[in-house]
Scaffold this motif. Structure first.
Motif, PDB file in Angstrom:
ATOM      1  N   HIS A  89       1.863   1.916  -3.441  1.00  0.00           N
ATOM      2  CA  HIS A  89       0.708   2.202  -4.285  1.00  0.00           C
ATOM      3  C   HIS A  89       0.354   3.690  -4.211  1.00  0.00           C
ATOM      4  O   HIS A  89      -0.018   4.295  -5.213  1.00  0.00           O
ATOM      5  CB  HIS A  89      -0.493   1.347  -3.853  1.00  0.00           C
ATOM      6  CG  HIS A  89      -1.760   1.677  -4.553  1.00  0.00           C
ATOM      7  ND1 HIS A  89      -1.988   1.333  -5.868  1.00  0.00           N
ATOM      8  CD2 HIS A  89      -2.862   2.351  -4.140  1.00  0.00           C
ATOM      9  CE1 HIS A  89      -3.190   1.773  -6.232  1.00  0.00           C
ATOM     10  NE2 HIS A  89      -3.738   2.394  -5.202  1.00  0.00           N
ATOM     11  N   HIS A  90       0.498   4.266  -3.010  1.00  0.00           N
ATOM     12  CA  HIS A  90       0.100   5.657  -2.789  1.00  0.00           C
ATOM     13  C   HIS A  90       1.262   6.652  -2.873  1.00  0.00           C
ATOM     14  O   HIS A  90       1.042   7.831  -3.122  1.00  0.00           O
ATOM     15  CB  HIS A  90      -0.585   5.804  -1.429  1.00  0.00           C
ATOM     16  CG  HIS A  90      -1.872   5.061  -1.319  1.00  0.00           C
ATOM     17  ND1 HIS A  90      -3.032   5.507  -1.903  1.00  0.00           N
ATOM     18  CD2 HIS A  90      -2.171   3.881  -0.711  1.00  0.00           C
ATOM     19  CE1 HIS A  90      -4.012   4.644  -1.652  1.00  0.00           C
ATOM     20  NE2 HIS A  90      -3.505   3.650  -0.928  1.00  0.00           N
TER      21      HIS A  90
ATOM     22  N   SER B 255       0.813  -1.220   0.000  1.00  0.00           N
ATOM     23  CA  SER B 255       0.000   0.000   0.000  1.00  0.00           C
ATOM     24  C   SER B 255       0.846   1.270   0.000  1.00  0.00           C
ATOM     25  O   SER B 255       0.468   2.277  -0.600  1.00  0.00           O
ATOM     26  CB  SER B 255      -0.972   0.004   1.173  1.00  0.00           C
ATOM     27  OG  SER B 255      -0.280  -0.029   2.389  1.00  0.00           O
TER      28      SER B 255
END
Length: 190
Positions: free
Chosen positions: A41-42, A38
């Motif tokens: 991803h961000h 995550s």
């Protein structure tokens, strides 16, 4: 709260507690209760996430400080309110502590929001001192920029002293000392 927000909040807390080197991606993910991929991803990586966290911390500090410095009262009372505002003294300043982190100071990009925020606080206090001089609350010979630097140095140094001895009283003593020097004095009557 979105995953990216949880990551930013977790990073903010970890930077405050552990500094940049001590803030590992694994620790961030654990604190944010986020999955393995995550973060990437961000964000582009740890530096990108750290920058977002530092910017958020800086923005929150500006908002809190503006709320006090732009509040009611004489220039002295507003500076006093800033110095006496509620703080977690033994944790230190979330922005000021970043200046002690060699990795943040070495990075122009990570250091910029720290430098800008502390500069903004100094400029805002300097303007209040100048306002106080114009209104007769402060001695005309005071230099607003120098007083603002002394105010900020008292706050940041107060954090250091309080943390060193494990007692917020050291911070409070510095604040009382500075306020006694800044207090408007009535001239003795003849």
């Amino acid at each position: 709260m979105s995953t990216s927000e949880r990551l930013i909040d977790a990073t903010r807390e970890l930077l405050w507690e552990r500094g940049y080197v001590g803030t590992s991606p694994k620790a961030i993910l654990e604190r944010a209760d986020a999955g393995q991929g995550s973060m990437y991803h961000h964000f582009k990586g740890k530096p990108d996430l750290a920058l977002a966290a530092i910017r958020r911390t800086a923005a929150e500090m500006r908002t809190a400080v503006a709320g006090v410095l732009d509040g009611p009262g004489t220039p002295y009372e507003r500076i006093e309110a800033y110095l006496r505002r509620e703080r977690d003294v033994l944790r230190g300043c979330p922005v000021g502590r970043l200046t002690m982190d060699p990795d943040i100071v070495a990075s122009e990009e990570l250091r910029a929001p720290v430098e800008e925020t502390l500069g903004w606080v100094r400029q805002r206090i300097a303007a209040i001192v100048e306002e106080g001089k114009e209104q007769g609350h402060f001695a005309p010979g005071l230099d607003g920029a120098e007083i603002a630097t002394a105010v900020l140095a008292t706050v940041q140094g107060g954090y250091v002293l309080a943390r060193a001895c494990g007692d917020p009283a050291a911070f409070d003593a510095g604040v009382r000392g500075l306020l006694s020097l800044l207090a408007p004095h009535n001239s003795p009557s003849a």
